[in-house]
Design an enzyme around this catalytic site. Structure first.
Site, mmCIF file in Angstrom:
data_model
loop_
_atom_site.group_PDB
_atom_site.id
_atom_site.type_symbol
_atom_site.label_atom_id
_atom_site.label_comp_id
_atom_site.label_asym_id
_atom_site.label_seq_id
_atom_site.Cartn_x
_atom_site.Cartn_y
_atom_site.Cartn_z
ATOM 1 N N THR A 150 34.315 38.404 43.641
ATOM 2 C CA THR A 150 34.522 38.505 45.090
ATOM 3 C C THR A 150 33.343 39.286 45.688
ATOM 4 O O THR A 150 32.311 38.712 45.966
ATOM 5 C CB THR A 150 35.867 39.171 45.434
ATOM 6 N N LYS A 176 36.288 40.918 36.821
ATOM 7 C CA LYS A 176 35.724 41.040 38.156
ATOM 8 C C LYS A 176 36.312 42.276 38.801
ATOM 9 O O LYS A 176 37.428 42.706 38.488
ATOM 10 C CB LYS A 176 35.987 39.792 39.001
ATOM 11 N N THR A 187 39.681 44.837 43.937
ATOM 12 C CA THR A 187 40.806 44.279 43.128
ATOM 13 C C THR A 187 40.183 43.786 41.841
ATOM 14 O O THR A 187 39.206 43.164 41.960
ATOM 15 C CB THR A 187 41.340 43.136 43.920
ATOM 16 N N GLU A 271 31.429 48.944 44.892
ATOM 17 C CA GLU A 271 30.986 48.567 46.233
ATOM 18 C C GLU A 271 30.164 49.687 46.864
ATOM 19 O O GLU A 271 30.675 50.794 47.096
ATOM 20 C CB GLU A 271 32.192 48.235 47.110
ATOM 21 N N ASN A 394 33.925 47.422 53.412
ATOM 22 C CA ASN A 394 35.375 47.374 53.589
ATOM 23 C C ASN A 394 35.804 47.400 55.038
ATOM 24 O O ASN A 394 36.903 46.935 55.368
ATOM 25 C CB ASN A 394 36.009 48.512 52.793
#
Length: 399
Positions: A150, A176, A187, A271, A394
């Site tokens: 993702t 992932k 996630t 991230e 985010n």
């Protein structure tokens, strides 16, 4: 530079397809299938809002007594908090794949990742499944690892082998995850494949143990997803039987090594992340209390932003320890950053810590060692820093 040759476990094939669930320009659907029937295992999120694929996979494993032949993963749609309609959609995707392969719906374990609350785009599933079936056996393991991503920036795949008197056993893992990472089973989605002949009960125990010593010991942001799962298949295609205590321990060690390599990649790809924090707590009253202390530090926004800013603000670390819930004598605590003692016996070290620590704070991986006392409890947690880019990713996730 040539790519490494991956020693794939025997009897597995891979397929991918571009369904356009989120973007039209990349594969976002993966199927991993075993030619022979396999023993199957899964560990799943403890979030009370469990996504439809988590509920269906758990049900399939229970009904089959721990057997399956395939794992079906989609990215871009979490199918979480979608009620009975979401469960029906999930089962319909398994029926679609079964209709164009030699698999039955009951032999396929589903996993999904993406935005919470949205129904699956069944029209896109129906359009993509024929291409998925056509791809089976033609796609590579790396292709499958790419299809499940993702916000990840690179595919995460690792492997290991075990030499036995009867032959070689191979283990392959992929996963992932980059945000919403604080696994509690990550996630995250993980897949573990093995070609040894093992018992289903032991396989479930081994997958759970490997996940606990790897994925369950990392944190990016302290958020446990609705979709976290690690699914494992062992198909016996190598014809090497692992049934002795020594053999099982050796195979588990390989599985743990593979999963720990993958878990490191998750933190490496956090991230917006720029640093890996290796937080080691020792001397706690118990392992559980050591974990409380480590997670309080690793999940603290103040600690994480300090490391991003290369600010050796040890006060944020001891404050996190103090509110962690772990019991200890503050005057027995010591803290080291990059091997440099910054706090001992309840007091800061009388040194120019900014000058001493500046080279360490610039590194991409930083050790943070905490001694709480003389107890037997210890815990190692990998964490990321918290950056401007994490906020950007985010804040705009759904748009």
């Amino acid at each position: 530079m040539t790519s490494p040759v991956i020693p794939l476990p025997k009897g597995f094939s891979f397929a991918t397809a571009a369904a356009g669930f989120k973007r039209p320009d990349r594969d976002d659907l993966a199927l991993i299938a075993s030619e022979p029937p396999a023993v199957a295992a899964g560990v799943f999120t403890k979030n009370l809002f469990q996504a439809a694929p988590v509920l269906v996979a758990k049900s399939q494993l229970q009904a089959s007594g721990g057997h399956a032949r395939a794992i079906l993963v989609n990215s871009g749609q979490a199918n979480a908090c979608t009620g009975d309609d979401g469960l029906a959609d999930c089962r319909a995707t398994l029926a679609l794949v079964a209709s164009v392969t030699d698999l039955s719906p009951e032999e396929i374990l589903p996993a999904s990742t993406g935005v919470i609350g949205q129904r699956l785009k069944m029209d896109k599933w129906k359009a993509a499944v024929p291409a998925l079936a056509e791809s089976l056996g033609k796609a590579s393991a790396v292709d499958a690892a790419k299809a499940i991503l993702t916000t990840d920036t690179f595919p995460k795949i690792a492997w290991g082998t075990l030499a036995t008197d009867a032959g070689e056993v191979r283990v392959l893992g992929m996963c992932k995850g980059a945000g919403m990472i604080a696994p509690n089973m990550a996630t995250m989605i993980g897949v573990l494949l093995c070609d040894a002949k093992v018992g289903s009960l032991w396989w479930q125990e081994a997958v759970a143990a490997a996940a606990d010593r790897s994925f369950n010991s990392i944190t990016v942001d302290g958020d446990t997803s609705t979709n976290d799962c690690v699914l494992g298949l062992a198909n016996g295609a190598s014809e090497v039987v692992i049934d002795s205590a020594e053999g099982r321990q050796a195979l588990l060690a390989v599985m743990v090594e593979v999963c720990q390599a993958l878990a490191f990649m998750l933190i490496q790809d956090a991230e917006g992340g720029t640093k890996i924090l290796r937080i080691k707590v020792q001397g706690a009253a118990s392992h559980a209390e050591a974990e409380l202390a480590a997670r309080a530090v690793g999940n603290s926004p103040l600690v994480k932003t300090a490391f991003f800013g290369q600010d050796a603000n040890w006060g944020r670390i001891v404050a996190a320890l103090g509110r962690s819930g772990a019991t200890f004598d503050p005057e027995a605590v010591s803290v080291r950053i990059g091997g440099v003692t910054v706090f001992t016996r309840g007091m800061p070290v009388p040194e120019d810590l900014d000058a001493l620590l500046a080279p360490h704070m610039r590194r991409g991986e930083i050790s943070l060692d905490v001694e709480l006392g003389k107890g037997p409890g210890r815990y190692l947690l990998l964490a990321s820093d918290l950056t401007y880019d994490y906020i950007k990713i985010n804040a705009d996730y759904r748009t």
